[in-house]
Design a protein around this motif. Sequence first.
Motif, PDB file in Angstrom:
ATOM      1  N   GLY A   1      50.542   7.383  -8.523  1.00 27.19           N
ATOM      2  CA  GLY A   1      51.597   6.422  -8.306  1.00 27.19           C
ATOM      3  C   GLY A   1      51.348   5.092  -8.522  1.00 27.19           C
ATOM      4  O   GLY A   1      51.794   4.087  -8.312  1.00 27.19           O
ATOM      5  N   GLY A   2      50.235   4.939  -9.611  1.00 27.31           N
ATOM      6  CA  GLY A   2      49.658   3.810  -9.917  1.00 27.31           C
ATOM      7  C   GLY A   2      48.542   3.185  -8.903  1.00 27.31           C
ATOM      8  O   GLY A   2      48.085   1.925  -9.253  1.00 27.31           O
ATOM      9  N   ASN A   3      48.371   3.584  -7.866  1.00 22.20           N
ATOM     10  CA  ASN A   3      47.472   3.182  -7.016  1.00 22.20           C
ATOM     11  C   ASN A   3      46.206   3.823  -6.665  1.00 22.20           C
ATOM     12  O   ASN A   3      46.150   5.203  -6.820  1.00 22.20           O
ATOM     13  N   ASP A   4      44.906   3.120  -6.598  1.00 19.48           N
ATOM     14  CA  ASP A   4      43.782   3.963  -6.433  1.00 19.48           C
ATOM     15  C   ASP A   4      43.473   4.134  -5.125  1.00 19.48           C
ATOM     16  O   ASP A   4      42.806   3.703  -4.252  1.00 19.48           O
ATOM     17  N   ASP A   5      44.594   4.997  -4.526  1.00 18.93           N
ATOM     18  CA  ASP A   5      44.559   5.374  -3.273  1.00 18.93           C
ATOM     19  C   ASP A   5      43.606   6.671  -2.653  1.00 18.93           C
ATOM     20  O   ASP A   5      43.806   7.547  -3.253  1.00 18.93           O
ATOM     21  N   ILE A   6      42.905   6.175  -1.669  1.00 18.69           N
ATOM     22  CA  ILE A   6      41.844   7.259  -1.196  1.00 18.69           C
ATOM     23  C   ILE A   6      42.759   8.259  -0.319  1.00 18.69           C
ATOM     24  O   ILE A   6      42.120   9.593  -0.082  1.00 18.69           O
ATOM     25  N   ASN A   7      43.846   8.125  -0.009  1.00 21.29           N
ATOM     26  CA  ASN A   7      44.591   9.271   0.610  1.00 21.29           C
ATOM     27  C   ASN A   7      45.750   9.906  -0.624  1.00 21.29           C
ATOM     28  O   ASN A   7      46.457  10.693  -0.193  1.00 21.29           O
ATOM     29  N   GLY A   8      45.299   9.574  -1.927  1.00 19.41           N
ATOM     30  CA  GLY A   8      46.231  10.012  -2.848  1.00 19.41           C
ATOM     31  C   GLY A   8      45.822  11.883  -3.188  1.00 19.41           C
ATOM     32  O   GLY A   8      44.512  12.078  -2.772  1.00 19.41           O
ATOM     33  N   ILE A   9      46.443  12.492  -3.497  1.00 17.31           N
ATOM     34  CA  ILE A   9      46.481  13.983  -3.492  1.00 17.31           C
ATOM     35  C   ILE A   9      46.004  14.513  -4.830  1.00 17.31           C
ATOM     36  O   ILE A   9      47.111  14.391  -6.019  1.00 17.31           O
ATOM     37  N   MET A  10      44.839  14.936  -5.484  1.00 12.36           N
ATOM     38  CA  MET A  10      44.541  15.218  -6.608  1.00 12.36           C
ATOM     39  C   MET A  10      45.160  16.577  -7.123  1.00 12.36           C
ATOM     40  O   MET A  10      45.481  17.492  -6.237  1.00 12.36           O
ATOM     41  N   TRP A  11      45.033  16.784  -8.409  1.00  7.16           N
ATOM     42  CA  TRP A  11      45.752  18.077  -9.023  1.00  7.16           C
ATOM     43  C   TRP A  11      44.960  19.327  -8.161  1.00  7.16           C
ATOM     44  O   TRP A  11      45.743  20.228  -7.822  1.00  7.16           O
ATOM     45  N   ILE A  12      43.964  19.461  -7.975  1.00  5.75           N
ATOM     46  CA  ILE A  12      43.093  20.583  -7.590  1.00  5.75           C
ATOM     47  C   ILE A  12      43.524  20.930  -6.047  1.00  5.75           C
ATOM     48  O   ILE A  12      43.580  22.124  -5.590  1.00  5.75           O
ATOM     49  N   LEU A  13      44.281  20.055  -5.342  1.00  2.00           N
ATOM     50  CA  LEU A  13      44.801  20.130  -4.138  1.00  2.00           C
ATOM     51  C   LEU A  13      46.268  20.419  -4.063  1.00  2.00           C
ATOM     52  O   LEU A  13      46.648  20.775  -2.807  1.00  2.00           O
ATOM     53  N   LYS A  14      46.844  20.353  -5.043  1.00  2.00           N
ATOM     54  CA  LYS A  14      48.326  20.697  -5.037  1.00  2.00           C
ATOM     55  C   LYS A  14      48.510  22.131  -5.147  1.00  2.00           C
ATOM     56  O   LYS A  14      47.859  22.723  -5.885  1.00  2.00           O
TER      57      LYS A  14
ATOM     58  N   PRO B   1      36.667   4.964 -23.004  1.00  2.00           N
ATOM     59  CA  PRO B   1      37.280   6.180 -23.241  1.00  2.00           C
ATOM     60  C   PRO B   1      38.445   6.587 -22.265  1.00  2.00           C
ATOM     61  O   PRO B   1      38.506   5.986 -21.179  1.00  2.00           O
ATOM     62  N   THR B   2      39.324   7.649 -22.827  1.00  2.47           N
ATOM     63  CA  THR B   2      40.365   7.827 -22.065  1.00  2.47           C
ATOM     64  C   THR B   2      40.049   9.043 -20.963  1.00  2.47           C
ATOM     65  O   THR B   2      38.817   9.685 -21.020  1.00  2.47           O
ATOM     66  N   TYR B   3      40.738   9.184 -20.030  1.00  3.96           N
ATOM     67  CA  TYR B   3      40.598  10.259 -18.992  1.00  3.96           C
ATOM     68  C   TYR B   3      41.115  11.558 -19.433  1.00  3.96           C
ATOM     69  O   TYR B   3      42.204  11.627 -19.845  1.00  3.96           O
ATOM     70  N   ASP B   4      40.216  12.423 -19.223  1.00  6.27           N
ATOM     71  CA  ASP B   4      40.577  13.748 -19.122  1.00  6.27           C
ATOM     72  C   ASP B   4      40.963  14.357 -17.873  1.00  6.27           C
ATOM     73  O   ASP B   4      40.741  13.933 -16.907  1.00  6.27           O
ATOM     74  N   THR B   5      42.162  15.018 -17.808  1.00  2.39           N
ATOM     75  CA  THR B   5      42.587  15.661 -16.672  1.00  2.39           C
ATOM     76  C   THR B   5      41.858  16.510 -15.729  1.00  2.39           C
ATOM     77  O   THR B   5      40.832  17.105 -16.301  1.00  2.39           O
ATOM     78  N   GLN B   6      42.001  16.401 -14.376  1.00  7.76           N
ATOM     79  CA  GLN B   6      41.159  17.255 -13.753  1.00  7.76           C
ATOM     80  C   GLN B   6      41.057  18.734 -14.188  1.00  7.76           C
ATOM     81  O   GLN B   6      40.015  19.277 -14.191  1.00  7.76           O
ATOM     82  N   LYS B   7      42.126  19.180 -14.454  1.00  6.06           N
ATOM     83  CA  LYS B   7      42.493  20.436 -14.949  1.00  6.06           C
ATOM     84  C   LYS B   7      41.375  20.858 -16.191  1.00  6.06           C
ATOM     85  O   LYS B   7      40.601  21.682 -16.357  1.00  6.06           O
ATOM     86  N   ALA B   8      41.581  19.873 -17.213  1.00  3.83           N
ATOM     87  CA  ALA B   8      40.814  19.725 -18.425  1.00  3.83           C
ATOM     88  C   ALA B   8      39.198  19.783 -18.087  1.00  3.83           C
ATOM     89  O   ALA B   8      38.245  20.524 -18.688  1.00  3.83           O
ATOM     90  N   VAL B   9      38.810  18.922 -17.181  1.00  3.93           N
ATOM     91  CA  VAL B   9      37.431  19.001 -16.497  1.00  3.93           C
ATOM     92  C   VAL B   9      36.991  20.312 -16.076  1.00  3.93           C
ATOM     93  O   VAL B   9      35.940  21.003 -16.669  1.00  3.93           O
ATOM     94  N   MET B  10      37.641  21.006 -15.257  1.00  2.95           N
ATOM     95  CA  MET B  10      37.434  22.048 -14.712  1.00  2.95           C
ATOM     96  C   MET B  10      37.539  23.324 -15.604  1.00  2.95           C
ATOM     97  O   MET B  10      36.367  24.176 -15.766  1.00  2.95           O
ATOM     98  N   VAL B  11      38.387  23.418 -16.633  1.00  3.28           N
ATOM     99  CA  VAL B  11      38.355  24.352 -17.618  1.00  3.28           C
ATOM    100  C   VAL B  11      36.944  24.119 -18.437  1.00  3.28           C
ATOM    101  O   VAL B  11      36.405  25.356 -18.991  1.00  3.28           O
ATOM    102  N   GLN B  12      36.714  23.003 -19.088  1.00  2.00           N
ATOM    103  CA  GLN B  12      35.535  22.659 -19.650  1.00  2.00           C
ATOM    104  C   GLN B  12      34.270  23.204 -18.832  1.00  2.00           C
ATOM    105  O   GLN B  12      33.485  23.643 -19.297  1.00  2.00           O
ATOM    106  N   ALA B  13      34.110  22.763 -17.668  1.00  2.00           N
ATOM    107  CA  ALA B  13      33.154  23.025 -16.952  1.00  2.00           C
ATOM    108  C   ALA B  13      32.731  24.690 -16.471  1.00  2.00           C
ATOM    109  O   ALA B  13      31.796  25.182 -16.653  1.00  2.00           O
ATOM    110  N   LEU B  14      33.944  25.396 -16.519  1.00  2.00           N
ATOM    111  CA  LEU B  14      33.772  26.926 -16.357  1.00  2.00           C
ATOM    112  C   LEU B  14      33.396  27.377 -17.701  1.00  2.00           C
ATOM    113  O   LEU B  14      32.489  28.274 -17.694  1.00  2.00           O
TER     114      LEU B  14
END
Length: 552
Positions: free
Chosen positions: A539-552, A167-180
């Motif tokens: 940036g291509g890395n599964d980085d635990i310090n990466g900043i996700m969309w909801i925090l930007k 399965p393809t990945y839904d964006t975090q925004k799409a997940v939140m829109v759908q959840a609401l």
Amino acid sequence: MIMKKTFKIYLLVPALSLMALTSCKKSFVELTQNNNNPSSVPAALLMNGILTNLPDLPDGATTSSTQGSMVYASASNKAEIWSQYYIYNYNYYGNNTYDFDSGADYYTTIKNVVTMETVAASAGGAAINPYEAMGKFFRAYFFSKMSMERGDIPMTQALKGLSNLTPTYDTQKAVMVQALAWLESANADMTQLIATPSIGGTGLGATLGGDIYFGNNLVEWQKVVNTFRLRLLIQLSKKVSDPDLNVASQFNSIVTNPTKYPLIQSAADNLQYVFVSPTNYYPQTPDNFGQSGSRQNTSATYISLLTKLQDPRVFVTAEPARYLVDTLKQSPTDFKSFVGADPGLDLGVMYSQAGLQRYSFLNRKRYYSTYTGEPSIQIGYAELQFNIAEAINRGWTAGNAETYYEAGIQASMASYSIPTTGSFTAYFYRPGSTSVAVLGNYDAYTINTNWNTYYNQTAVKYAGGTTGLTQILQQKYLALFRHSGLEAYFTYRRTGVPTFTTGPGTDNGQRIAQRFQYPPSERTANTANYNTALANQYGGNDDINGIMWILK
């Protein structure tokens, strides 16, 4: 007699031959099928399993619908550690590092949600039925939680089984829109079902069952649905200007229309997991006190905030540091006698200091003396009050933020049986005692409380503006102690309140990790979509310090 025996033998031969011939005509599946096992599961039983898998419990414990008792903490389930409430001092049992791995995986549980809905429909449930309405809440709850931990996740194409293994990945925004949207629809469906139960259909598919929280009461579940929606909207505070989300207007619509969107009205409406002996023990019991009672101590992040505010909750949740009481002769009811450890300390240093009784431990009476502890709140009244206060402070809706702020504090105190004005008894475990289950092994102290004295402190009384927002978030942090899983961590990650400390003991370059990684199976079985998701977010890395969309 001999002739009779011979006659019987000849009669059996054709019968046995017929049986053998008949059995040879059965398929392999038929031959291996165990008729003693059920071939279908009622919707109510599936509902029970989903609800059992829902809560995040203290000390990293979880429940499982396939097990009759607690499943205890692992390195991937340290919500209290990462929220800097209650931390390890002994490396054998665990550590305080922000070593996030893949976090929670609810896809199997969501598959059971889909099955529950299908079974309910086949058992008489109409297009709108109780299981279908609950299913929308479950989808919103579990998908949003996984997204809050990782970022983009498979959602739309997930759960397709063999028809789509990548399965393809839904964006975090799409997940939140759908959840609401699911939560809006669940509320609408529940409104109809509560007003006219017959529209749900007939038979078992129209009758809610298996509810371990509210006894199959949709009225209570509707309050939880809308209260959870407000939580999600608060988590989206950095996206308030996004026109696709309309965060502020959604929040305002819910708060100002209680008839359409009923909310939790008191602690009696809390979604909470109640521990039962002997099937589901509280994580801390008299039996494991010897193993874990001194291997973890309270955190300075939590204790220092309580003592700074001269908050009586510290007398219920913690023990005074015995060195300060027994050696330095401080009063056990002096706020200065309560000390938490800095989560950033090297564990060797912390272990040494803990052994010298320099820190406060969890209160033995409240958390270790019984097998049922306290109910574990998942979505609660006190948090709701703080969320509404925050929204008013941010200008999302009209109202008096201070009123909700005060209500949140008082609700939290009431959960510890602390009166607004009056007195209560604090119990501290007597050194050298042999059993935490015996009341006689505790020293009892009368603690007097006065709401006006407490509230009129400069650091407590609501100040409005930026200072007021910090006060709301600090009190929310105190109220979430041992409750609601990672919610306190998520609030810190979004707001920076309260201040989390780092050091050698927290590792990760002395940084607070910002997200959980994806499951290893995604890297190996869904490689292309996994790599695309990482490229789009981190940036291509599964980085635990990466900043996700909801925090930007």
